[in-house]
Design a protein around this motif. Structure first.
Motif, PDB file in Angstrom:
ATOM      1  N   SER A  45      77.672  69.990  80.485  1.00 40.62           N
ATOM      2  CA  SER A  45      77.072  68.672  80.710  1.00 40.62           C
ATOM      3  C   SER A  45      77.574  67.634  79.722  1.00 40.62           C
ATOM      4  CB  SER A  45      75.547  68.757  80.647  1.00 40.62           C
ATOM      5  OG  SER A  45      75.116  68.952  79.309  1.00 40.62           O
ATOM      6  N   LEU A  46      78.158  68.057  78.613  1.00 32.61           N
ATOM      7  CA  LEU A  46      78.655  67.138  77.594  1.00 32.61           C
ATOM      8  C   LEU A  46      80.109  66.732  77.815  1.00 32.61           C
ATOM      9  CD1 LEU A  46      77.147  68.891  74.454  1.00 32.61           C
ATOM     10  CD2 LEU A  46      76.258  66.879  75.636  1.00 32.61           C
ATOM     11  N   VAL A  47      80.783  67.405  78.728  1.00 31.84           N
ATOM     12  CA  VAL A  47      82.199  67.125  78.961  1.00 31.84           C
ATOM     13  C   VAL A  47      82.382  65.678  79.405  1.00 31.84           C
ATOM     14  CG1 VAL A  47      84.175  67.659  80.435  1.00 31.84           C
ATOM     15  CG2 VAL A  47      82.784  69.507  79.489  1.00 31.84           C
ATOM     16  N   GLY A  48      83.241  64.960  78.701  1.00 33.14           N
ATOM     17  CA  GLY A  48      83.608  63.606  79.083  1.00 33.14           C
ATOM     18  C   GLY A  48      82.728  62.494  78.549  1.00 33.14           C
ATOM     19  N   ILE A  49      81.686  62.822  77.780  1.00 28.91           N
ATOM     20  CA  ILE A  49      80.788  61.754  77.351  1.00 28.91           C
ATOM     21  C   ILE A  49      81.427  60.790  76.360  1.00 28.91           C
ATOM     22  CG2 ILE A  49      78.689  63.051  77.822  1.00 28.91           C
ATOM     23  CD1 ILE A  49      78.387  63.498  74.813  1.00 28.91           C
ATOM     24  N   LEU A  50      82.511  61.193  75.713  1.00 25.85           N
ATOM     25  CA  LEU A  50      83.184  60.296  74.780  1.00 25.85           C
ATOM     26  C   LEU A  50      84.472  59.723  75.343  1.00 25.85           C
ATOM     27  CD1 LEU A  50      82.655  62.114  71.365  1.00 25.85           C
ATOM     28  CD2 LEU A  50      81.455  60.120  72.266  1.00 25.85           C
ATOM     29  N   LYS A  51      84.712  59.940  76.625  1.00 23.99           N
ATOM     30  CA  LYS A  51      85.928  59.420  77.237  1.00 23.99           C
ATOM     31  C   LYS A  51      85.936  57.888  77.102  1.00 23.99           C
ATOM     32  CE  LYS A  51      88.644  59.471  81.397  1.00 23.99           C
ATOM     33  NZ  LYS A  51      88.750  59.878  82.776  1.00 23.99           N
ATOM     34  N   ASN A  52      87.070  57.359  76.793  1.00 21.20           N
ATOM     35  CA  ASN A  52      87.265  55.922  76.613  1.00 21.20           C
ATOM     36  C   ASN A  52      86.534  55.364  75.391  1.00 21.20           C
ATOM     37  OD1 ASN A  52      88.890  55.800  78.917  1.00 21.20           O
ATOM     38  ND2 ASN A  52      87.099  55.539  80.223  1.00 21.20           N
ATOM     39  N   LYS A  53      86.067  56.223  74.527  1.00 20.80           N
ATOM     40  CA  LYS A  53      85.469  55.766  73.265  1.00 20.80           C
ATOM     41  C   LYS A  53      86.559  55.824  72.210  1.00 20.80           C
ATOM     42  CE  LYS A  53      81.241  55.568  74.810  1.00 20.80           C
ATOM     43  NZ  LYS A  53      80.550  54.363  75.024  1.00 20.80           N
ATOM     44  N   ASN A  54      86.560  54.865  71.341  1.00 17.97           N
ATOM     45  CA  ASN A  54      87.586  54.810  70.316  1.00 17.97           C
ATOM     46  C   ASN A  54      87.123  55.621  69.104  1.00 17.97           C
ATOM     47  OD1 ASN A  54      89.855  54.173  68.920  1.00 17.97           O
ATOM     48  ND2 ASN A  54      89.274  52.069  68.467  1.00 17.97           N
ATOM     49  N   ARG A  55      87.239  56.927  69.200  1.00 21.46           N
ATOM     50  CA  ARG A  55      86.827  57.823  68.125  1.00 21.46           C
ATOM     51  C   ARG A  55      88.044  58.593  67.640  1.00 21.46           C
ATOM     52  NH1 ARG A  55      82.594  55.160  68.400  1.00 21.46           N
ATOM     53  NH2 ARG A  55      80.729  55.875  69.447  1.00 21.46           N
ATOM     54  N   GLY A  56      88.185  58.678  66.329  1.00 26.42           N
ATOM     55  CA  GLY A  56      89.315  59.389  65.761  1.00 26.42           C
ATOM     56  C   GLY A  56      88.858  60.454  64.787  1.00 26.42           C
ATOM     57  N   GLU A  57      89.812  61.074  64.158  1.00 22.29           N
ATOM     58  CA  GLU A  57      89.528  62.140  63.214  1.00 22.29           C
ATOM     59  C   GLU A  57      88.691  61.642  62.040  1.00 22.29           C
ATOM     60  OE1 GLU A  57      91.918  65.360  60.456  1.00 22.29           O
ATOM     61  OE2 GLU A  57      92.957  64.413  62.146  1.00 22.29           O
ATOM     62  N   GLU A  58      88.945  60.413  61.607  1.00 18.86           N
ATOM     63  CA  GLU A  58      88.172  59.850  60.491  1.00 18.86           C
ATOM     64  C   GLU A  58      86.690  59.694  60.860  1.00 18.86           C
ATOM     65  OE1 GLU A  58      89.102  59.439  57.331  1.00 18.86           O
ATOM     66  OE2 GLU A  58      90.956  60.394  58.001  1.00 18.86           O
ATOM     67  N   ASP A  59      86.419  59.302  62.096  1.00 20.14           N
ATOM     68  CA  ASP A  59      85.028  59.198  62.555  1.00 20.14           C
ATOM     69  C   ASP A  59      84.345  60.565  62.505  1.00 20.14           C
ATOM     70  OD1 ASP A  59      85.101  56.398  63.232  1.00 20.14           O
ATOM     71  OD2 ASP A  59      86.292  56.967  64.987  1.00 20.14           O
ATOM     72  N   TYR A  60      85.076  61.580  62.922  1.00 21.70           N
ATOM     73  CA  TYR A  60      84.549  62.942  62.912  1.00 21.70           C
ATOM     74  C   TYR A  60      84.238  63.389  61.485  1.00 21.70           C
ATOM     75  CZ  TYR A  60      84.531  68.041  63.334  1.00 21.70           C
ATOM     76  OH  TYR A  60      84.201  69.363  63.256  1.00 21.70           O
ATOM     77  N   LYS A  61      85.163  63.143  60.572  1.00 19.25           N
ATOM     78  CA  LYS A  61      84.961  63.529  59.177  1.00 19.25           C
ATOM     79  C   LYS A  61      83.763  62.800  58.576  1.00 19.25           C
ATOM     80  CE  LYS A  61      89.766  64.724  58.212  1.00 19.25           C
ATOM     81  NZ  LYS A  61      90.988  64.336  57.486  1.00 19.25           N
ATOM     82  N   LYS A  62      83.645  61.517  58.883  1.00 24.33           N
ATOM     83  CA  LYS A  62      82.521  60.728  58.369  1.00 24.33           C
ATOM     84  C   LYS A  62      81.187  61.287  58.878  1.00 24.33           C
ATOM     85  CE  LYS A  62      82.700  56.204  57.844  1.00 24.33           C
ATOM     86  NZ  LYS A  62      82.769  54.770  58.170  1.00 24.33           N
ATOM     87  N   GLN A  63      81.153  61.657  60.144  1.00 26.01           N
ATOM     88  CA  GLN A  63      79.934  62.231  60.723  1.00 26.01           C
ATOM     89  C   GLN A  63      79.576  63.538  60.029  1.00 26.01           C
ATOM     90  OE1 GLN A  63      77.819  60.967  62.870  1.00 26.01           O
ATOM     91  NE2 GLN A  63      76.529  62.763  62.904  1.00 26.01           N
ATOM     92  N   LEU A  64      80.561  64.387  59.777  1.00 18.77           N
ATOM     93  CA  LEU A  64      80.307  65.649  59.081  1.00 18.77           C
ATOM     94  C   LEU A  64      79.793  65.400  57.665  1.00 18.77           C
ATOM     95  CD1 LEU A  64      83.340  67.870  60.139  1.00 18.77           C
ATOM     96  CD2 LEU A  64      80.967  68.053  60.889  1.00 18.77           C
ATOM     97  N   GLU A  65      80.382  64.429  56.963  1.00 12.98           N
ATOM     98  CA  GLU A  65      79.927  64.096  55.620  1.00 12.98           C
ATOM     99  C   GLU A  65      78.484  63.617  55.641  1.00 12.98           C
ATOM    100  OE1 GLU A  65      82.734  61.237  54.182  1.00 12.98           O
ATOM    101  OE2 GLU A  65      84.301  62.733  53.900  1.00 12.98           O
ATOM    102  N   ASN A  66      78.142  62.773  56.603  1.00 16.52           N
ATOM    103  CA  ASN A  66      76.773  62.263  56.715  1.00 16.52           C
ATOM    104  C   ASN A  66      75.786  63.396  56.977  1.00 16.52           C
ATOM    105  OD1 ASN A  66      77.583  59.644  56.243  1.00 16.52           O
ATOM    106  ND2 ASN A  66      77.701  59.126  58.419  1.00 16.52           N
ATOM    107  N   GLN A  67      76.178  64.351  57.782  1.00 12.68           N
ATOM    108  CA  GLN A  67      75.297  65.478  58.069  1.00 12.68           C
ATOM    109  C   GLN A  67      75.073  66.338  56.841  1.00 12.68           C
ATOM    110  OE1 GLN A  67      77.148  67.419  61.409  1.00 12.68           O
ATOM    111  NE2 GLN A  67      76.100  66.107  62.885  1.00 12.68           N
ATOM    112  N   CYS A  68      76.102  66.497  56.035  1.00 14.81           N
ATOM    113  CA  CYS A  68      75.978  67.297  54.820  1.00 14.81           C
ATOM    114  C   CYS A  68      75.098  66.634  53.776  1.00 14.81           C
ATOM    115  CB  CYS A  68      77.363  67.579  54.225  1.00 14.81           C
ATOM    116  SG  CYS A  68      78.360  68.695  55.231  1.00 14.81           S
ATOM    117  N   LEU A  69      75.043  65.305  53.792  1.00 15.59           N
ATOM    118  CA  LEU A  69      74.259  64.569  52.796  1.00 15.59           C
ATOM    119  C   LEU A  69      72.779  64.539  53.137  1.00 15.59           C
ATOM    120  CD1 LEU A  69      76.642  61.550  52.169  1.00 15.59           C
ATOM    121  CD2 LEU A  69      76.289  63.539  50.701  1.00 15.59           C
ATOM    122  N   THR A  70      72.427  64.811  54.374  1.00 15.33           N
ATOM    123  CA  THR A  70      71.013  64.748  54.753  1.00 15.33           C
ATOM    124  C   THR A  70      70.355  66.078  54.739  1.00 15.33           C
ATOM    125  OG1 THR A  70      71.572  64.937  57.096  1.00 15.33           O
ATOM    126  CG2 THR A  70      71.302  62.715  56.206  1.00 15.33           C
TER     127      THR A  70
END
Length: 82
Positions: free
Chosen positions: A57-82
């Motif tokens: 059900s999650l397949v394609g939900i980020l299609k056409n979104k401008n997300r890159g590797e840096e966004d992914y890393k930032k999200q992981l860092e934020n999760q680790c801080l909380t």
């Protein structure tokens, strides 16, 4: 060339589609277009059949979104801080 396509749907389904689109930051027509574009590929069909329902059900939900590797890393860092 883009053309107009009209659907007749139950009011409750339209409301649910609009709420879902708003949560995803997309329009209902864009979600429909993305879905039709996706189901045409053989790759999609074989991959979806192998995935658990929740993951599928999650397949394609980020299609056409401008997300890159840096966004992914930032999200992981934020999760680790909380």
């Amino acid at each position: 060339m883009k053309r107009k396509l009209t659907f007749r749907l139950d009011d409750s389904l339209i409301k649910r589609a609009k709420r879902h689109a708003k949560r995803k930051g997309a329009s209902v027509p864009q979600m429909v277009a993305d879905y039709f574009a996706l189901i045409e590929t053989e790759e999609f069909s074989s991959v979806i059949q192998e995935l658990p329902p929740v993951t599928a059900s999650l397949v394609g939900i980020l299609k056409n979104k401008n997300r890159g590797e840096e966004d992914y890393k930032k999200q992981l860092e934020n999760q680790c801080l909380t």
